[in-house]
Design a protein around this motif. Structure first.
Motif, PDB file in Angstrom:
ATOM      1  N   SER A 111       0.300  -1.184  -0.341  1.00  0.00           N
ATOM      2  CA  SER A 111      -0.090   0.377  -0.102  1.00  0.00           C
ATOM      3  C   SER A 111       0.570   1.561   0.226  1.00  0.00           C
ATOM      4  CB  SER A 111      -1.278  -0.497   1.104  1.00  0.00           C
ATOM      5  OG  SER A 111      -1.757   1.392   1.099  1.00  0.00           O
ATOM      6  N   ALA A 112       2.272   1.247   0.795  1.00  0.00           N
ATOM      7  CA  ALA A 112       2.905   2.378   1.456  1.00  0.00           C
ATOM      8  C   ALA A 112       3.302   2.866  -0.434  1.00  0.00           C
ATOM      9  CB  ALA A 112       3.955   2.399   2.361  1.00  0.00           C
ATOM     10  N   ILE A 113       3.972   2.207  -1.429  1.00  0.00           N
ATOM     11  CA  ILE A 113       4.647   2.196  -2.174  1.00  0.00           C
ATOM     12  C   ILE A 113       3.299   1.785  -3.339  1.00  0.00           C
ATOM     13  CG2 ILE A 113       5.864   0.342  -4.132  1.00  0.00           C
ATOM     14  CD1 ILE A 113       6.771  -1.240  -2.395  1.00  0.00           C
ATOM     15  N   LEU A 114       2.342   1.624  -3.469  1.00  0.00           N
ATOM     16  CA  LEU A 114       1.707   2.036  -4.218  1.00  0.00           C
ATOM     17  C   LEU A 114       0.493   3.589  -4.143  1.00  0.00           C
ATOM     18  CD1 LEU A 114      -0.677   0.848  -6.253  1.00  0.00           C
ATOM     19  CD2 LEU A 114      -2.042   0.305  -4.473  1.00  0.00           C
ATOM     20  N   ARG A 115       0.823   4.250  -3.471  1.00  0.00           N
ATOM     21  CA  ARG A 115       0.392   5.651  -2.629  1.00  0.00           C
ATOM     22  C   ARG A 115       1.858   6.664  -2.634  1.00  0.00           C
ATOM     23  NH1 ARG A 115      -4.717   5.370  -0.015  1.00  0.00           N
ATOM     24  NH2 ARG A 115      -5.867   3.598   0.582  1.00  0.00           N
ATOM     25  N   GLY A 116       2.577   5.700  -3.045  1.00  0.00           N
ATOM     26  CA  GLY A 116       3.937   6.786  -3.187  1.00  0.00           C
ATOM     27  C   GLY A 116       4.280   7.118  -1.835  1.00  0.00           C
ATOM     28  N   ASN A 117       3.351   6.415  -0.851  1.00  0.00           N
ATOM     29  CA  ASN A 117       4.389   6.907   0.452  1.00  0.00           C
ATOM     30  C   ASN A 117       5.694   7.164   0.928  1.00  0.00           C
ATOM     31  OD1 ASN A 117       1.363   7.974   1.767  1.00  0.00           O
ATOM     32  ND2 ASN A 117       1.056   6.074   1.910  1.00  0.00           N
ATOM     33  N   VAL A 118       5.986   5.976   0.171  1.00  0.00           N
ATOM     34  CA  VAL A 118       7.264   5.890   0.443  1.00  0.00           C
ATOM     35  C   VAL A 118       8.430   5.029  -1.426  1.00  0.00           C
ATOM     36  CG1 VAL A 118       7.613   4.419   1.870  1.00  0.00           C
ATOM     37  CG2 VAL A 118       7.240   3.322   0.230  1.00  0.00           C
ATOM     38  N   HIS A 119       9.278   5.713  -1.971  1.00  0.00           N
ATOM     39  CA  HIS A 119       9.578   5.448  -3.064  1.00  0.00           C
ATOM     40  C   HIS A 119       9.758   3.595  -3.134  1.00  0.00           C
ATOM     41  CE1 HIS A 119      10.074   9.729  -2.605  1.00  0.00           C
ATOM     42  NE2 HIS A 119       9.791   9.130  -3.520  1.00  0.00           N
ATOM     43  N   GLY A 120      10.599   3.130  -1.874  1.00  0.00           N
ATOM     44  CA  GLY A 120      10.985   1.296  -2.149  1.00  0.00           C
ATOM     45  C   GLY A 120      10.913   1.006  -0.809  1.00  0.00           C
ATOM     46  N   CYS A 121      11.179  -0.304  -0.215  1.00  0.00           N
ATOM     47  CA  CYS A 121      11.207  -1.076   0.826  1.00  0.00           C
ATOM     48  C   CYS A 121      12.969  -2.145   1.034  1.00  0.00           C
ATOM     49  CB  CYS A 121       9.693  -2.064   1.322  1.00  0.00           C
ATOM     50  SG  CYS A 121       8.233  -0.647   1.204  1.00  0.00           S
ATOM     51  N   VAL A 122      13.178  -2.244   1.839  1.00  0.00           N
ATOM     52  CA  VAL A 122      13.747  -2.648   2.240  1.00  0.00           C
ATOM     53  C   VAL A 122      13.608  -3.561   2.893  1.00  0.00           C
ATOM     54  CG1 VAL A 122      15.982  -3.418   3.594  1.00  0.00           C
ATOM     55  CG2 VAL A 122      15.723  -1.481   1.844  1.00  0.00           C
ATOM     56  N   VAL A 123      13.750  -5.233   2.924  1.00  0.00           N
ATOM     57  CA  VAL A 123      13.088  -6.159   3.937  1.00  0.00           C
ATOM     58  C   VAL A 123      14.043  -7.248   3.770  1.00  0.00           C
ATOM     59  CG1 VAL A 123      11.132  -8.331   3.907  1.00  0.00           C
ATOM     60  CG2 VAL A 123      10.702  -7.068   2.425  1.00  0.00           C
ATOM     61  N   ILE A 124      14.144  -6.885   5.807  1.00  0.00           N
ATOM     62  CA  ILE A 124      15.554  -8.225   6.159  1.00  0.00           C
ATOM     63  C   ILE A 124      14.898  -8.971   6.685  1.00  0.00           C
ATOM     64  CG2 ILE A 124      16.989  -7.948   8.009  1.00  0.00           C
ATOM     65  CD1 ILE A 124      17.205  -4.362   8.519  1.00  0.00           C
ATOM     66  N   PRO A 125      15.514 -10.618   6.106  1.00  0.00           N
ATOM     67  CA  PRO A 125      14.611 -11.936   6.117  1.00  0.00           C
ATOM     68  C   PRO A 125      14.951 -11.831   7.176  1.00  0.00           C
ATOM     69  CG  PRO A 125      16.370 -11.685   3.823  1.00  0.00           C
ATOM     70  CD  PRO A 125      16.417 -10.537   4.901  1.00  0.00           C
ATOM     71  N   ASN A 126      13.971 -13.030   8.009  1.00  0.00           N
ATOM     72  CA  ASN A 126      14.324 -13.248   9.352  1.00  0.00           C
ATOM     73  C   ASN A 126      15.816 -14.913  10.137  1.00  0.00           C
ATOM     74  OD1 ASN A 126      13.517 -16.041   8.235  1.00  0.00           O
ATOM     75  ND2 ASN A 126      11.528 -15.898   8.914  1.00  0.00           N
ATOM     76  N   ASP A 127      16.365 -15.064   8.928  1.00  0.00           N
ATOM     77  CA  ASP A 127      17.656 -15.547   9.344  1.00  0.00           C
ATOM     78  C   ASP A 127      19.286 -14.720   9.119  1.00  0.00           C
ATOM     79  OD1 ASP A 127      16.728 -15.953   6.638  1.00  0.00           O
ATOM     80  OD2 ASP A 127      17.600 -18.186   5.770  1.00  0.00           O
ATOM     81  N   PHE A 128      18.323 -13.311   8.337  1.00  0.00           N
ATOM     82  CA  PHE A 128      19.765 -12.909   7.823  1.00  0.00           C
ATOM     83  C   PHE A 128      20.986 -12.506   8.927  1.00  0.00           C
ATOM     84  CE2 PHE A 128      21.478  -8.340   8.220  1.00  0.00           C
ATOM     85  CZ  PHE A 128      21.980  -8.629   6.316  1.00  0.00           C
ATOM     86  N   CYS A 129      20.774 -12.429  10.103  1.00  0.00           N
ATOM     87  CA  CYS A 129      21.643 -12.622  11.212  1.00  0.00           C
ATOM     88  C   CYS A 129      22.525 -13.563  10.997  1.00  0.00           C
ATOM     89  CB  CYS A 129      21.479 -12.067  12.841  1.00  0.00           C
ATOM     90  SG  CYS A 129      21.216 -10.438  12.126  1.00  0.00           S
TER      91      CYS A 129
END
Length: 369
Positions: A86-104
């Motif tokens: 919704s945030a990307i579609l509405r233009g509230n953010v230009h993109g999103c970074v997702v940190i996966p649950n097994d990142f660390c």
């Protein structure tokens, strides 16, 4: 000369009495330069990035903090995928970074750990900026994190030297190049209306009823408008260097010489249009289509010529702005480069000579022609 000088005086009086000439020569470039200076920028842009952290802990919190500290980024914390979409579609953010649950976990094992980056592909330039920012920030964080020695990631540091434009200010590139684009439109428009106006007002018929020859008419059009266009060129140069504070590293005399050749070409294009079509409205429209748009799109100022389709690359060799744009950028950014001066001057001279011959051929010396 007894015939030519009165004709030149007539043109000068017409220039003085016609306010549109002053508007074209000075007001239009002033407005254009303001737009190029304050409305256009190729520098790094400020973006808003959403961050969805599926692996919350102290280490990923420091990664999020690193994003937030960047001067070009504002961060928004996002809880779930629906809000992200919704945030990307509405233009509230230009993109999103997702940190996966097994990142660390992956980093602690010395394995490669990916960050998911979701961007709006409709804004390709912004998407590229977000990608560059994310990679840079992630590497910066990894170099100082507890996983720096464990992760199988080669961290390379580069000692960067930026030649010709050390501050990486895009206006040092855009503004000098804009002189070539602006002067193309102005130089063509100044003369595109001249002969057409004479035909519409009936003064050309009166002129041709005398003993005036075609060469007199052509020279009487070229000479006064050459001086008007050169004064406009000097006005553009003064604005660029002394008002907008763009450094100039070249030679003033060489700049004046090559600018004269460029103006000679533009007057030839404008007079060719005006002499052939004999209609002010059509001439002004053609000036926009033949002058401004190709100069902006095909001169190499905004779009690299070598990335264009081959047919358009060949087409650029017929356009005077291609040669002048290359020359004036080198004069401002790098200084005088003899090879560029000679190469571009030769092509501008050849094109100008061909256009002068075409204007002379199209200019009637009798009403019957």
């Amino acid at each position: 000369m007894k015939t030519l000088i009165p004709l030149i005086k007539k043109e000068i009086l017409q220039i003085v009495r016609d306010p549109s000439t002053i508007i074209i020569a000075f007001i239009l470039p002033f407005i254009s330069m303001l737009i190029y200076m304050y409305g256009i920028s190729l520098d790094s842009v400020h973006v808003t990035i959403g961050i969805k952290n599926d692996n919350p802990n102290m280490d990923t919190a420091s990664l999020v903090s690193t994003f937030d500290k960047n001067q070009y980024i504002s961060t928004v914390i996002i809880d779930n995928e629906k809000k992200m979409a919704s945030a990307i579609l509405r233009g509230n953010v230009h993109g999103c970074v997702v940190i996966p649950n097994d990142f660390c976990t992956r980093l602690s094992r010395g394995e490669a750990a990916d960050l998911q980056l979701v961007t709006d592909g409709a804004e390709t330039n912004t998407a590229n900026y977000i990608y560059s920012y994310t990679i840079s920030i992630a590497n910066q964080w990894l170099a100082t994190s507890p996983y720096a020695g464990k992760a199988k990631t080669n961290i390379i540091t580069a000692d960067i030297r930026n030649w010709y434009n050390p501050t990486l200010d895009s206006h040092h590139f855009i503004l000098p190049g804009s002189i070539a684009v602006t002067m193309t439109f102005i130089g063509i428009l100044l003369t595109a209306l001249v002969v057409a106006r004479e035909w519409e007002r009936g003064t050309m018929e009166s002129l041709l009823s005398t003993r005036v020859k075609a060469i007199h008419i052509v020279l009487a059009k070229y000479i006064p408008y050459y001086f008007v266009a050169m004064v406009s060129m000097i006005f553009n140069f003064v604005m660029t260097v002394f008002v907008f504070d763009i450094p100039f590293r070249g030679n003033f005399l060489i700049l004046f010489f090559v600018s004269s050749l460029f103006v000679f070409d533009l007057l030839g294009v404008g007079l060719t249009i005006s002499t052939y079509y004999k209609n002010q409205f059509l001439a002004s429209m053609l000036s926009m289509g033949i002058g401004f748009m190709p100069a902006l799109m095909l001169s190499g100022l905004l779009f690299p010529i070598n990335s264009m389709p081959e047919i358009f690359q060949w087409l650029t060799y017929l356009l005077p702005p291609r040669y002048f744009s290359t020359f004036i950028l080198s004069e401002f950014l790098a200084g005088t480069v003899p090879e560029l001066v000679i190469f571009n001057s030769i092509f501008l001279t050849v094109i100008g000579g061909l256009l002068f011959g075409l204007v002379y051929y199209l200019t009637p010396s009798r009403l019957e022609k």
